[in-house]
Design an enzyme around this catalytic site. Structure first.
Site: not given
Ligand code: GAR
Length: 228
Positions: A106, A108, A144
């Protein structure tokens, strides 16, 4: 050598998916993005998969168990060896996490274990930290958590709002996710005692300071300007 077949699970925009697609376009990249699954039929990332000619599917099941079952079947049918969550915003069923243990990662937008869960960037701003960043980690059951593969650090600047900080972190995400998948595909990651050892990794030297100015740099001595 056959490239590792990677599936990417998304819920939305898919910019990390795009970074992985772009990295995998290089002929010497050791992995290919073979399948994209989304729990959200409207996810912009599905269009990115389509544009890249990658098989993709929305699995819009209301229950976590039903999503996991359908996703697991799709992954196995496609011969997937590794699963990357990229903005996949639902909790995964624990049976799925167990089935894909050590082949499921994942990304984060914080320096875990700080600021897990939703709105990590907002949490960082509220805590007043001077540095923020992002983490790629193997997935364990608790949200996480899991052995950390890579992290990148970005400064928090005076005047940052959530969007500005999120954008700065996102640029770093787009670098460490392809790097992490590469390290896995090259067989360089070993998990032991909840930690990841990386064969051939070199730690950066130097000291990061925020804020930096000549006085702050002078007060901590030569390391501040060393940079390694
Ligand atoms: C990213 O910032 C990722 O790290 C976060 O969502 C965004 C997705 O952006 N994920 C989380 O917060 C998971 N806990 P994307 O769809 O443009 O890759």
């Amino acid at each position: 050598m056959a490239r590792l077949k990677v599936a990417v699970l998304i819920s939305g925009r898919g910019s990390n998916l795009q970074a992985l697609i772009d990295a995998a376009a290089a002929p010497n990249y050791p992995a290919e993005i073979s399948l994209v699954l989304s729990n959200n039929p409207e996810a912009q990332g599905l269009a990115r998969a389509a544009a890249a000619g990658i098989p993709h599917r929305a699995i819009a099941h209301p229950s976590r168990e039903a999503f996991a079952e359908a996703a697991d079947a799709a992954l196995r049918e496609a011969g997937i060896g590794f699963v990357a969550l990229a903005g996949y915003m639902r909790l995964l069923d624990s049976a799925f996490v167990a089935a894909w243990r050590d082949r499921l990662v994942n990304i984060h937008p914080s320096l875990l274990p700080a600021f897990p869960g939703l709105h990590a960037q907002r949490q960082a701003l509220e805590a007043g930290v001077r540095f923020a960043g992002c983490t790629v980690h193997f997935v364990r059951d608790a949200v996480d958590t899991g052995p950390i593969i890579a992290q990148a650090v970005v400064p928090v600047l005076a005047g940052d709002d959530e969007a500005a900080l999120a954008d700065r972190i996102l640029m770093a995400e787009h670098r460490i996710y392809p790097l992490s998948v590469r390290l896995y595909a090259e067989g360089r990651l070993a998990i032991a005692g909840g930690r990841v050892a990386i064969a051939g990794a070199v730690a950066p030297g130097g000291l990061l300071l925020n804020p930096t100015n000549s006085e702050a740099a002078a007060s901590v001595g030569p390391l501040a300007s060393g940079g390694g």
